[in-house]
Design an enzyme around this catalytic site. Structure first.
Site, short mmCIF file in Angstrom:
data_model
loop_
_atom_site.label_atom_id
_atom_site.label_comp_id
_atom_site.label_asym_id
_atom_site.label_seq_id
_atom_site.Cartn_x
_atom_site.Cartn_y
_atom_site.Cartn_z
N HIS A 83 36.57 59.67 47.26
CA HIS A 83 35.67 58.60 47.43
C HIS A 83 34.96 58.93 48.85
O HIS A 83 33.79 58.38 49.01
CB HIS A 83 36.31 57.26 47.47
N CYS B 297 40.06 61.95 50.53
CA CYS B 297 40.08 61.18 49.65
C CYS B 297 38.72 61.48 48.78
O CYS B 297 37.80 61.57 49.59
CB CYS B 297 40.04 59.58 50.05
N CYS C 91 40.66 63.82 42.48
CA CYS C 91 41.65 62.80 43.10
C CYS C 91 42.47 63.44 44.07
O CYS C 91 43.63 63.89 43.17
CB CYS C 91 42.15 61.82 42.08
N1 DGL Z 1 39.56 59.23 45.03
C1 DGL Z 1 41.06 59.08 45.10
C2 DGL Z 1 41.47 60.28 45.95
O1 DGL Z 1 40.86 61.09 46.33
C3 DGL Z 1 41.78 57.94 44.96
C4 DGL Z 1 41.38 56.72 45.49
C5 DGL Z 1 42.33 55.62 45.01
O2 DGL Z 1 42.39 55.48 43.94
O3 DGL Z 1 43.05 55.04 45.88
O4 DGL Z 1 42.67 60.25 46.66
#
Ligand code: DGL
Length: 258
Positions: A185, A183, A74
């Protein structure tokens, strides 16, 4: 630390599975344990203190599960908490940060875009990296709403298309030739992003680099799993269906309160 112990990974939700996939592809013999803290997603809107507390909670659970190394899958948790994690726990940590360096080095227009969470873009670590590349114009965009839609299983929704177009159009107009996905995601949005961006704009994410770094640390410091068996375990503290779907229902997902 025993070389046969699992690699632990955590993310605010299902997005870090993009990092898990890169690691599993490079190191298929390894045991892995993945924690999706979806109950607390998104981290990107939380304070630094909250992100540190959540990252410590996840780390402690992975340590209880005997992990030999922890991958903070993350960007938001890495850029806000990795210093504090390394100071408190003995286990090696691998972090993930927006890949500004390769984008800035290779950009011909000297203009790159970064799509990330508010927590990442406002972090000290990210801003220190940006300062190094003074000759490159860096267009930063907070991806408001994207993580929430992904966590709800709404990748293929008109709302997602609308948000992406709103965030990417100004970058195209500014003549970026690299888009950095800051990110974990967002790799799941690549097919959609490709439909919006002209072909000359390259998309970069950090999955492969993190996998190579994990391999390097295992080789140098800890050792690879030599037991001949490996398992891939996924835990979530929210609806298991969304995590299972993003893994193409290939792995069992365990519901756990953490
Ligand atoms: N997957 C996450 C990242 O790489 C965080 C997304 C989130 O929870 O805001 O920042």
């Amino acid at each position: 630390m025993n070389n046969n112990q699992p690699i632990g990974l955590f993310d605010s939700g299902i997005g870090g599975t993009s990092i898990w996939k890169a690691i599993h592809e490079l190191l298929p013999e390894e045991n892995t344990i993945y924690l999706a803290d979806s109950k607390n997603a998104p981290y990107g809107r939380k304070s630094k203190e909250e992100i540190i507390a959540l990252s410590m909670k996840n780390t402690e659970l992975l340590l209880e599960m005997n992990c030999k190394i922890i991958v903070v899958a993350c960007n938001t948790a890495t850029t806000n908490a990795i210093k504090e994690l390394r100071a408190k726990y003995d286990v090696p940590f691998i972090g993930i940060e927006p890949a500004i360096k390769p984008a800035a080095h290779n950009s011909k227009t000297q203009t790159i875009g970064v799509l990330a969470t508010k927590g990442t873009l406002s972090s000290e670590l990210f801003n220190r990296t940006v300062e190094v590349y003074q000759d490159t114009k860096i267009i930063e965009q907070i991806g408001y709403g994207l993580v929430e839609l992904i966590e709800n299983g709404d990748i293929d929704s008109p709302e997602m298309d609308k948000l992406l177009s709103t965030y990417l159009t100004p970058m195209i107009e500014a003549n970026i030739d690299y888009l950095v996905l800051g990110c974990s995601h967002f790799p799941y949005l690549i097919p959609k992003i490709k439909k919006i961006l002209p072909n000359n704009i390259q998309i970069i994410d950090s999955g492969e680099a993190v996998a190579r770094q994990t391999q390097h640390i295992l080789k140098e410091k800890i050792g690879f799993n030599t037991s001949g068996n490996s398992s891939q375990i996924f835990y979530t503290n929210a609806d298991p269906k969304v995590l299972s779907d993003i893994l193409n229902n290939k792995y069992p997902v365990i519901e756990k309160d953490f």
